[in-house]
Design a protein around this motif. Structure first.
Motif, PDB file in Angstrom:
ATOM      1  N   VAL A   1       0.941  -1.074  -0.074  1.00  0.00           N
ATOM      2  CA  VAL A   1       0.014   0.410  -0.055  1.00  0.00           C
ATOM      3  C   VAL A   1       1.004   1.235   0.159  1.00  0.00           C
ATOM      4  O   VAL A   1       1.783   1.453   0.936  1.00  0.00           O
TER       5      VAL A   1
ATOM      6  N   THR B   1      -7.248  -0.682  -1.011  1.00  0.00           N
ATOM      7  CA  THR B   1      -6.520  -1.388  -1.962  1.00  0.00           C
ATOM      8  C   THR B   1      -6.836  -2.804  -1.663  1.00  0.00           C
ATOM      9  O   THR B   1      -6.790  -3.675  -2.844  1.00  0.00           O
TER      10      THR B   1
ATOM     11  N   ASP C   1      -6.584   3.606   2.848  1.00  0.00           N
ATOM     12  CA  ASP C   1      -5.886   3.138   1.652  1.00  0.00           C
ATOM     13  C   ASP C   1      -5.503   1.480   1.639  1.00  0.00           C
ATOM     14  O   ASP C   1      -5.850   0.921   0.408  1.00  0.00           O
TER      15      ASP C   1
END
Length: 121
Positions: free
Chosen positions: A21, A97, A93
């Motif tokens: 990430v 992801t 995030d």
């Protein structure tokens, strides 16, 4: 998404789930489920790790459960963050992801602050 680590001279190979990430490797565990229930993301506290959560929660029946090690903690890449807001951005995030759409965040201590910060956005 997975990295294989060899255990020297043991004859075993250990599969360690990781996810990159924003250029950093996150270690996490995942309990898969085939239901349409929201996924559960368990967020540990400062200095913690994914194993801080009891196995009864990490392997909740009929529920997809994700337990990451936050950046700078245990098996995830350093460095850690100095602000809760930065961890909240990182975790957002991470969830994006993974492609998770319907998520319930549960946090302990600092993890609770991260979950609340995401909820207030």
């Amino acid at each position: 998404m997975n990295t294989v680590y060899g255990l020297q001279n043991t004859g075993y190979t250990l599969l360690m789930p990781t996810l990159t990430v924003n250029g950093r490797s996150w270690f996490f565990t995942e309990h898969k489920a085939t239901t349409s229930r929201p996924a559960l993301v368990l967020i540990h506290g400062a200095g913690g790790r994914h194993l801080d959560w009891p196995s009864e929660l990490r392997y909740l029946p009929e529920t997809a459960v994700f337990t990451p090690d936050l950046p700078g903690h245990n098996q995830s890449d350093p460095p850690g963050r100095n602000q809760i807001d930065d961890y909240a951005s990182d975790l957002t995030d991470f969830v994006e992801t993974l492609g998770l759409q319907n998520v319930v965040l549960v946090g302990h201590s600092m993890g609770g602050g991260i979950a609340q910060t995401i909820g207030l956005r």
